[in-house]
Every structure is written in structure tokens, then in C-alpha cells.
Design a protein around this motif. Structure first.
Motif, mmCIF file in Angstrom:
data_model
loop_
_atom_site.group_PDB
_atom_site.id
_atom_site.type_symbol
_atom_site.label_atom_id
_atom_site.label_comp_id
_atom_site.label_asym_id
_atom_site.label_seq_id
_atom_site.Cartn_x
_atom_site.Cartn_y
_atom_site.Cartn_z
ATOM 1 N N THR A 1 0.858 -1.175 0.000
ATOM 2 C CA THR A 1 0.000 0.000 0.000
ATOM 3 C C THR A 1 0.894 1.223 0.000
ATOM 4 O O THR A 1 1.930 1.237 0.673
ATOM 5 C CB THR A 1 -0.911 0.005 1.246
ATOM 6 N N SER A 2 0.526 2.223 -0.785
ATOM 7 C CA SER A 2 1.354 3.410 -0.905
ATOM 8 C C SER A 2 0.453 4.629 -1.056
ATOM 9 O O SER A 2 -0.770 4.530 -0.954
ATOM 10 C CB SER A 2 2.298 3.259 -2.102
ATOM 11 N N VAL A 3 1.075 5.769 -1.298
ATOM 12 C CA VAL A 3 0.345 7.022 -1.492
ATOM 13 C C VAL A 3 0.609 7.518 -2.904
ATOM 14 O O VAL A 3 1.759 7.673 -3.315
ATOM 15 C CB VAL A 3 0.814 8.090 -0.465
ATOM 16 N N ALA A 4 -0.464 7.751 -3.649
ATOM 17 C CA ALA A 4 -0.341 8.169 -5.049
ATOM 18 C C ALA A 4 0.165 9.602 -5.158
ATOM 19 O O ALA A 4 -0.231 10.477 -4.388
ATOM 20 C CB ALA A 4 -1.693 8.056 -5.742
ATOM 21 N N ARG A 5 1.014 9.816 -6.129
ATOM 22 C CA ARG A 5 1.451 11.158 -6.519
ATOM 23 C C ARG A 5 1.121 11.307 -7.997
ATOM 24 O O ARG A 5 1.193 10.336 -8.750
ATOM 25 C CB ARG A 5 2.963 11.330 -6.312
ATOM 26 N N THR A 6 0.779 12.517 -8.408
ATOM 27 C CA THR A 6 0.497 12.751 -9.819
ATOM 28 C C THR A 6 1.485 13.775 -10.357
ATOM 29 O O THR A 6 1.914 14.684 -9.635
ATOM 30 C CB THR A 6 -0.947 13.250 -10.035
ATOM 31 N N TRP A 7 1.877 13.579 -11.607
ATOM 32 C CA TRP A 7 2.840 14.459 -12.272
ATOM 33 C C TRP A 7 2.377 14.563 -13.712
ATOM 34 O O TRP A 7 2.627 13.647 -14.501
ATOM 35 C CB TRP A 7 4.235 13.843 -12.162
ATOM 36 N N GLY A 8 1.651 15.637 -14.021
ATOM 37 C CA GLY A 8 1.004 15.702 -15.325
ATOM 38 C C GLY A 8 0.049 14.514 -15.426
ATOM 39 O O GLY A 8 -0.660 14.203 -14.467
ATOM 40 N N GLU A 9 0.064 13.828 -16.558
ATOM 41 C CA GLU A 9 -0.802 12.658 -16.738
ATOM 42 C C GLU A 9 -0.012 11.376 -16.472
ATOM 43 O O GLU A 9 0.113 10.490 -17.317
ATOM 44 C CB GLU A 9 -1.447 12.675 -18.125
ATOM 45 N N GLU A 10 0.555 11.344 -15.271
ATOM 46 C CA GLU A 10 1.266 10.158 -14.788
ATOM 47 C C GLU A 10 0.937 10.008 -13.311
ATOM 48 O O GLU A 10 0.849 11.000 -12.586
ATOM 49 C CB GLU A 10 2.776 10.324 -14.957
ATOM 50 N N VAL A 11 0.733 8.759 -12.898
ATOM 51 C CA VAL A 11 0.573 8.449 -11.484
ATOM 52 C C VAL A 11 1.811 7.667 -11.073
ATOM 53 O O VAL A 11 2.246 6.765 -11.795
ATOM 54 C CB VAL A 11 -0.692 7.596 -11.244
ATOM 55 N N TYR A 12 2.403 8.022 -9.949
ATOM 56 C CA TYR A 12 3.534 7.240 -9.462
ATOM 57 C C TYR A 12 3.431 7.123 -7.957
ATOM 58 O O TYR A 12 2.746 7.913 -7.302
ATOM 59 C CB TYR A 12 4.875 7.845 -9.897
ATOM 60 N N PHE A 13 4.070 6.095 -7.423
ATOM 61 C CA PHE A 13 4.033 5.907 -5.970
ATOM 62 C C PHE A 13 5.186 5.017 -5.540
ATOM 63 O O PHE A 13 5.638 4.150 -6.275
ATOM 64 C CB PHE A 13 2.696 5.315 -5.505
ATOM 65 N N ASP A 14 5.639 5.288 -4.327
ATOM 66 C CA ASP A 14 6.767 4.569 -3.742
ATOM 67 C C ASP A 14 6.393 3.112 -3.493
ATOM 68 O O ASP A 14 5.274 2.806 -3.085
ATOM 69 C CB ASP A 14 7.157 5.236 -2.427
ATOM 70 N N THR A 15 7.341 2.211 -3.760
ATOM 71 C CA THR A 15 7.097 0.783 -3.549
ATOM 72 C C THR A 15 7.939 0.217 -2.420
ATOM 73 O O THR A 15 7.698 -0.907 -1.979
ATOM 74 C CB THR A 15 7.450 -0.021 -4.812
ATOM 75 N N GLY A 16 8.959 0.941 -1.987
ATOM 76 C CA GLY A 16 9.882 0.399 -1.006
ATOM 77 C C GLY A 16 10.812 -0.641 -1.602
ATOM 78 O O GLY A 16 11.603 -1.261 -0.894
ATOM 79 N N VAL A 17 10.742 -0.835 -2.927
ATOM 80 C CA VAL A 17 11.600 -1.804 -3.625
ATOM 81 C C VAL A 17 12.717 -1.021 -4.305
ATOM 82 O O VAL A 17 12.460 -0.008 -4.956
ATOM 83 C CB VAL A 17 10.791 -2.587 -4.692
ATOM 84 N N SER A 18 13.938 -1.496 -4.142
ATOM 85 C CA SER A 18 15.068 -0.818 -4.771
ATOM 86 C C SER A 18 15.715 -1.762 -5.779
ATOM 87 O O SER A 18 16.120 -2.866 -5.419
ATOM 88 C CB SER A 18 16.070 -0.404 -3.694
ATOM 89 N N VAL A 19 15.761 -1.341 -7.036
ATOM 90 C CA VAL A 19 16.394 -2.147 -8.089
ATOM 91 C C VAL A 19 17.282 -1.248 -8.934
ATOM 92 O O VAL A 19 17.151 -0.023 -8.908
ATOM 93 C CB VAL A 19 15.348 -2.839 -9.001
ATOM 94 N N SER A 20 18.164 -1.874 -9.697
ATOM 95 C CA SER A 20 19.039 -1.119 -10.588
ATOM 96 C C SER A 20 18.325 -0.808 -11.899
ATOM 97 O O SER A 20 17.421 -1.533 -12.312
ATOM 98 C CB SER A 20 20.287 -1.949 -10.920
ATOM 99 N N ARG A 21 18.777 0.267 -12.542
ATOM 100 C CA ARG A 21 18.230 0.598 -13.848
ATOM 101 C C ARG A 21 18.700 -0.465 -14.844
ATOM 102 O O ARG A 21 19.881 -0.782 -14.902
ATOM 103 C CB ARG A 21 18.712 1.983 -14.277
ATOM 104 N N GLU A 22 17.765 -1.003 -15.614
ATOM 105 C CA GLU A 22 18.098 -2.030 -16.600
ATOM 106 C C GLU A 22 18.610 -1.370 -17.885
ATOM 107 O O GLU A 22 18.326 -0.199 -18.149
ATOM 108 C CB GLU A 22 16.860 -2.900 -16.877
#
Length: 131
Positions: free
Chosen positions: A39-60
Motif C-alpha cells: 500500500t502506498s500514497v499516489a502522486r500525480t505528475w502531469g498525466e502520470e501516477v507514481y508511488f513509492d514501492t519500497g523496492v530498490s532495483v538497478s536501472r536495466e
């Protein structure tokens, strides 16, 4: 002999609605799946929704900054799922341009514009859909 490719399906819910998504079998998907449900808290940035997952991964190496609407992306700079459905503040024209290159995980099923009903600060829940 048939090879069985594993796809992961998730449900993303918020107060005004929900969407499901089909994710490719990537290292990022596997890391996220291990953390579900979350469960997280939604953030909006223009027409995008994003939210923290607590998961940390490397950029592929396949990370992309400009994606199709309805792409399920993982923003490694913010440990967040990024769900674009239209232009962001840095888009050129009507493209979906993410804040920085993101790991592409899969696609939303159905109409990504349903994300327009997500409000900044809404609770969001992500869970696995069992076959």
C-alpha cells in the motif's frame, strides 16, 4: 517441448477505481512481486501516477524515458512504480515522457485513462492476481 513463460499479473486499486496489468518476466518484476501486496500514497505528475514501492532495483539496460500510454514502468531514482497515461510536464507534444529512464515492466490491461481518477495523496494498493 513447450516452454512456459511466466507472466505476472497485478491489480492496482485506488478509491475511485482499479486496473490490472500484465508484467513481463524481468528482474524488476520479480523484485516487485516479492514485495506485494503493498500500500502506498499516489502522486500525480502531469498525466502520470507514481508511488513509492519500497523496492530498490538497478536501472536495466533496456530502460526507456519515452513510453506508450499505459506502460507499467519502474522509476529506479525514486523506487516507484510510474504509470503514464498522457503527457507529463516535460513531454514534447503528447508523448509520455518519464522523469528519467525507467525499467519497462509491462502494460496496463484496459484503458489507462482510468488513472485520471487518481488524486494526489490517494491510497493505492498493489497486489498479485493469482491464476
Amino acid at each position: 517441448m513447450q516452454t512456459h513463460s511466466t507472466t505476472t499479473r497485478i491489480r492496482i486499486s485506488w478509491p475511485a477505481g482499479h486496473l490490472t496489468a500484465t508484467l513481463d518476466d524481468t528482474a524488476t518484476t520479480q523484485a516487485l512481486a516479492k514485495a506485494l501486496p503493498l500500500t502506498s500514497v499516489a502522486r500525480t505528475w502531469g498525466e502520470e501516477v507514481y508511488f513509492d514501492t519500497g523496492v530498490s532495483v538497478s536501472r536495466e539496460t533496456t530502460a526507456q524515458q519515452v513510453v506508450e500510454p499505459g506502460t507499467v514502468a519502474f522509476w529506479t531514482d525514486g523506487d516507484a512504480l510510474a504509470l503514464p497515461y498522457g503527457p507529463t510536464p516535460i513531454s514534447r507534444g503528447d508523448e509520455c515522457r518519464l522523469a528519467s529512464p525507467c525499467n519497462v515492466m509491462g502494460r496496463l490491461d484496459g484503458d489507462a485513462r482510468a488513472l485520471a481518477t487518481v488524486r494526489d495523496g490517494d491510497p493505492v494498493r498493489v497486489e498479485l492476481i493469482e491464476d
